[in-house]
Design a protein around this motif. Sequence first.
Motif, mmCIF file in Angstrom:
data_model
loop_
_atom_site.group_PDB
_atom_site.id
_atom_site.type_symbol
_atom_site.label_atom_id
_atom_site.label_comp_id
_atom_site.label_asym_id
_atom_site.label_seq_id
_atom_site.Cartn_x
_atom_site.Cartn_y
_atom_site.Cartn_z
ATOM 1 N N SER A 1 37.340 -1.016 58.920
ATOM 2 C CA SER A 1 38.099 -0.375 57.840
ATOM 3 C C SER A 1 38.477 -1.434 56.811
ATOM 4 C CB SER A 1 39.363 0.304 58.387
ATOM 5 O OG SER A 1 40.147 0.797 57.322
ATOM 6 N N LEU A 2 38.488 -1.037 55.489
ATOM 7 C CA LEU A 2 38.998 -1.874 54.398
ATOM 8 C C LEU A 2 39.524 -0.914 53.353
ATOM 9 C CD1 LEU A 2 37.446 -5.038 52.819
ATOM 10 C CD2 LEU A 2 38.411 -3.257 51.372
ATOM 11 N N GLN A 3 40.852 -0.861 53.210
ATOM 12 C CA GLN A 3 41.430 0.078 52.264
ATOM 13 C C GLN A 3 42.883 -0.299 52.004
ATOM 14 O OE1 GLN A 3 41.090 3.800 54.330
ATOM 15 N NE2 GLN A 3 42.995 3.501 55.458
ATOM 16 N N SER A 4 43.450 0.356 50.996
ATOM 17 C CA SER A 4 44.871 0.169 50.724
ATOM 18 C C SER A 4 45.671 0.758 51.869
ATOM 19 C CB SER A 4 45.257 0.858 49.417
ATOM 20 O OG SER A 4 44.570 0.283 48.318
ATOM 21 N N PRO A 5 46.810 0.162 52.178
ATOM 22 C CA PRO A 5 47.625 0.709 53.273
ATOM 23 C C PRO A 5 48.079 2.121 52.953
ATOM 24 C CG PRO A 5 48.814 -1.014 52.084
ATOM 25 C CD PRO A 5 47.422 -1.049 51.573
ATOM 26 N N ALA A 6 48.083 2.942 53.980
ATOM 27 C CA ALA A 6 48.434 4.346 53.778
ATOM 28 C C ALA A 6 49.889 4.528 53.388
ATOM 29 C CB ALA A 6 48.128 5.142 55.047
ATOM 30 N N ASP A 7 50.730 3.603 53.803
ATOM 31 C CA ASP A 7 52.158 3.769 53.519
ATOM 32 C C ASP A 7 52.599 3.006 52.273
ATOM 33 O OD1 ASP A 7 51.651 1.309 54.545
ATOM 34 O OD2 ASP A 7 53.407 1.248 55.889
ATOM 35 N N LYS A 8 51.641 2.606 51.438
ATOM 36 C CA LYS A 8 52.011 1.855 50.232
ATOM 37 C C LYS A 8 52.702 2.779 49.243
ATOM 38 C CE LYS A 8 50.158 -0.938 46.480
ATOM 39 N NZ LYS A 8 48.957 -1.514 45.849
ATOM 40 N N ALA A 9 53.744 2.243 48.610
ATOM 41 C CA ALA A 9 54.497 3.037 47.634
ATOM 42 C C ALA A 9 53.696 3.169 46.344
ATOM 43 C CB ALA A 9 55.842 2.373 47.349
ATOM 44 N N ALA B 1 47.995 -7.354 45.528
ATOM 45 C CA ALA B 1 47.541 -6.048 46.008
ATOM 46 C C ALA B 1 47.358 -6.136 47.521
ATOM 47 C CB ALA B 1 46.230 -5.668 45.330
ATOM 48 N N GLU B 2 47.858 -5.168 48.270
ATOM 49 C CA GLU B 2 47.771 -5.160 49.737
ATOM 50 C C GLU B 2 46.513 -4.407 50.167
ATOM 51 O OE1 GLU B 2 51.349 -3.365 51.015
ATOM 52 O OE2 GLU B 2 52.633 -5.033 50.401
ATOM 53 N N ASN C 1 46.476 -9.992 51.027
ATOM 54 C CA ASN C 1 47.250 -9.881 49.776
ATOM 55 C C ASN C 1 46.409 -10.451 48.624
ATOM 56 O OD1 ASN C 1 49.504 -8.731 51.018
ATOM 57 N ND2 ASN C 1 50.284 -10.743 51.617
ATOM 58 N N GLN C 2 45.794 -9.548 47.901
ATOM 59 C CA GLN C 2 44.920 -9.953 46.784
ATOM 60 C C GLN C 2 45.761 -10.170 45.532
ATOM 61 O OE1 GLN C 2 41.271 -10.261 46.445
ATOM 62 N NE2 GLN C 2 42.174 -11.295 44.713
ATOM 63 N N LEU C 3 45.596 -11.354 44.899
ATOM 64 C CA LEU C 3 46.357 -11.675 43.681
ATOM 65 C C LEU C 3 45.961 -10.724 42.552
ATOM 66 C CD1 LEU C 3 48.302 -13.616 42.183
ATOM 67 C CD2 LEU C 3 46.274 -14.960 41.550
ATOM 68 N N GLU C 4 46.993 -10.176 41.897
ATOM 69 C CA GLU C 4 46.732 -9.348 40.715
ATOM 70 C C GLU C 4 47.956 -9.390 39.809
ATOM 71 O OE1 GLU C 4 48.077 -4.985 42.440
ATOM 72 O OE2 GLU C 4 45.971 -5.392 42.055
ATOM 73 N N ASN C 5 47.657 -9.225 38.518
ATOM 74 C CA ASN C 5 48.734 -9.274 37.519
ATOM 75 C C ASN C 5 48.205 -8.621 36.247
ATOM 76 O OD1 ASN C 5 50.818 -9.816 35.764
ATOM 77 N ND2 ASN C 5 51.014 -11.961 36.355
ATOM 78 N N THR C 6 48.870 -7.590 35.803
ATOM 79 C CA THR C 6 48.460 -6.899 34.568
ATOM 80 C C THR C 6 49.505 -7.025 33.486
ATOM 81 O OG1 THR C 6 49.419 -4.837 35.380
ATOM 82 C CG2 THR C 6 47.076 -5.243 35.829
ATOM 83 N N GLY C 7 50.318 -8.042 33.583
ATOM 84 C CA GLY C 7 51.291 -8.248 32.522
ATOM 85 C C GLY C 7 50.611 -8.657 31.227
ATOM 86 N N ALA C 8 51.423 -8.750 30.164
ATOM 87 C CA ALA C 8 50.894 -9.120 28.852
ATOM 88 C C ALA C 8 50.180 -10.456 28.938
ATOM 89 C CB ALA C 8 52.029 -9.185 27.831
ATOM 90 N N ARG C 9 48.991 -10.516 28.365
ATOM 91 C CA ARG C 9 48.130 -11.701 28.300
ATOM 92 C C ARG C 9 47.507 -12.057 29.646
ATOM 93 N NH1 ARG C 9 51.324 -16.026 24.414
ATOM 94 N NH2 ARG C 9 51.847 -14.563 22.738
ATOM 95 N N SER C 10 47.855 -11.366 30.716
ATOM 96 C CA SER C 10 47.265 -11.672 32.016
ATOM 97 C C SER C 10 45.899 -11.020 32.109
ATOM 98 C CB SER C 10 48.149 -11.159 33.160
ATOM 99 O OG SER C 10 47.503 -11.348 34.401
ATOM 100 N N ARG D 1 38.201 2.802 48.019
ATOM 101 C CA ARG D 1 38.823 2.203 49.182
ATOM 102 C C ARG D 1 40.121 1.493 48.826
ATOM 103 N NH1 ARG D 1 35.903 1.928 53.872
ATOM 104 N NH2 ARG D 1 34.217 3.446 53.818
ATOM 105 N N VAL D 2 40.168 0.872 47.668
ATOM 106 C CA VAL D 2 41.381 0.176 47.228
ATOM 107 C C VAL D 2 41.647 0.613 45.792
ATOM 108 C CG1 VAL D 2 42.469 -2.048 46.781
ATOM 109 C CG2 VAL D 2 40.917 -1.787 48.732
ATOM 110 N N HIS D 3 42.917 0.953 45.543
ATOM 111 C CA HIS D 3 43.275 1.422 44.207
ATOM 112 C C HIS D 3 44.765 1.160 43.993
ATOM 113 C CE1 HIS D 3 43.697 4.018 40.676
ATOM 114 N NE2 HIS D 3 42.359 4.016 40.598
ATOM 115 N N PRO D 4 45.175 0.807 42.748
ATOM 116 C CA PRO D 4 46.613 0.612 42.513
ATOM 117 C C PRO D 4 47.432 1.855 42.816
ATOM 118 C CG PRO D 4 45.324 -0.291 40.698
ATOM 119 C CD PRO D 4 44.368 0.478 41.566
ATOM 120 N N ASP D 5 46.830 3.029 42.647
ATOM 121 C CA ASP D 5 47.505 4.278 42.965
ATOM 122 C C ASP D 5 47.027 4.736 44.354
ATOM 123 O OD1 ASP D 5 48.756 6.676 43.084
ATOM 124 O OD2 ASP D 5 47.868 7.497 41.244
#
Length: 665
Positions: free
Chosen positions: A147-155, A165-166, A193-202, A217-221
């Motif tokens: 298995s490789l996916q976002s955790p089911a209990d992620k908010a 990103a978890e 824990n995959q590094l991610e950042n969508t702030g301004a200029r990132s 399999r993996v999505h911010p939502d």
Amino acid sequence: MLSPRPRSFRRILVVRLLLLGIPILLIGQYVTLRKGRTSLLETARQNLTSSAIRKGEFVNKTLELLLGNLQTLSQTQALQGEDLSAVEAQVRQFTAQIPLADACVQVNQGTTDTILLNTCLAPLALPQLAWTEPGNGIENSSFYLASLQSPADKAPLVSETEDYAEIDVVLATPVYDALGQVRYTLSLQAQINQLENTGARSLVGYTAVIDAAGIIRVHPDPTLVGRSIDTLPGQDRLQSIVRNAQTGESSTLHLFEFLPTHSEWLAGFTPLELAIAPGQTETWTILAITPLDHALQGLREIRTALVIFTLGLLVAQIALVLYVARRLSRPMERLSNYAQSLQDFSHFQEVPQNFHVWELDHLAKVFNRMLKRLEQRARELQHAWQDAQMANQLKSEFLANTSHELRTPLNAIIGCIRIVREDCCDSKEEEQEFLHRADQAAIHLLEIINDILDIAKIESGTLEMYPEILDVRQIITEVVDLQTVQAQQKGLTLIGPDLDTPLWVRADRSKLKQVLLNVVYNAIKFTESGEVVLQTRVETENGAPEPGASSLPEGVMLSTPCPRLIITIRDTGIGVDPKQQSKLFKPFVMADGSTTRRFEGTGLGLAISRNLITLMEGSITLHSEGLGLGSLVVIALPLVNEHEISGEDREDTQPPSRKPHLGIV
């Protein structure tokens, strides 16, 4: 309808410069913004592609690390035995040493679903297991990615600046006994824990993973995990990304409505090779996604800087345009004011200069030269106007004199004819005397009319000339003979020249005779006592007279080229005031003074003579020392070359048959 008032040069210059400069400035700002946007967008695409590649490399390395640890655990002595307490101790020790968060191990009996040991919070769901025989040479086939996916209990996503990103991964590997049978199945669950950042200029971006079947399999939502990309907005672009990743391509593509927080996104993608089953791999797609406006965040600062810079340039341009317009228009205004203040040339002043502009300084110099020429022309026009007024006055005087000159012989003719007609004469001789007087008056009247007609023809250019090669001696002899009687009547001595050799000139015989008669007649008319002397001489090529010939008085200038014949008529008459001599050859002009008013005449004789002599390529001048000192008239005619004289002309030439000295002794 009144025409609109023309605009000033300064206003036109300011408007034209601003209309030219402001659009260029705005176009430059637009082009700069477009170039900046293109550059930032290209940089964002490259960085997002690199970010996707780094994310994929990080996942692969993490999976390799976990796999290595799991295989090491499967080969420990405790796992080779059947003591579950030793297995549990070894598993817990192994779990404590894994550096990842939420790491746990589950031990299943053989390939069954029977769980012998589980350190996880919940049982791990494993797919159908199918292990290969040991020792078949496929070492990397002794595990697979369960298995490789976002955790089911992620908010749900609540922040655009989340740092990691978890990603939950489950790996499984078999544990074989001495007989080569599967004794246990080890399952490892860990959170990457995959590094991610969508702030301004990132440009790190959110992390998303899509498997080969198009399942997310993996999505911010987390609500979209497990859904097919065919059910999402912008499915055509997601499908294009998956297809390109399947071919091994890494690139960037625009997405729309990836998350509801922004309408347009940039997605960098790269392929991710994963072993999903023993001896079986699949190409998944890993994405680095960021909002487009965050990628172009630097453009706002560029736009702000450009706006400030443009406003500054606009102010500077307006100031520069006003300064340049003033510098350029001020000299023009000075020239215009100067031109308006120039009323006449009586108080002429030079045009202002030193404008520090070469063209305007040159224009001022041209104006100065033009004004000087205009001043000269104004003087000439003034003199011409004065001459015209004088000529008008002279013509008036000429008309008065001419009317008197015409009336006198006409009255004489009328009176004499009436006396004869009324038979008032006492004898035939008296009748003939009155008729003779009428004849003389008629001849005088005819001469006046001929003079007027000649000057009219000369001024209109219709006077006909018949030049021929002739000997002047014959004409001089005839003139002296014709004027001898008049000289004798006044008690004067008329002396002619001693003519021994022929004097050949090219001239009109009748016109030359008319000139000589006119000049001699004037000399006799204005001489009360004394003599009138005619002389001739020849000047050589250098202008010197022949030996024995008298020279001209000082100040007498001749324009006829040498060799030339000089005829002089000298009298002892009333003379001419030197101030009046320049007027004598003008039509209708007689010398001023009471001394000339008592002599009859129209003032046309000398004017006609000069024009006739000029038409014969000669010259005529008059010189007098002053009133009462006599006068000298000099006539110059060019001589004819010897080779131009024909034999017929030589045969027609007859020497004078009379003595040169005539008159009363």
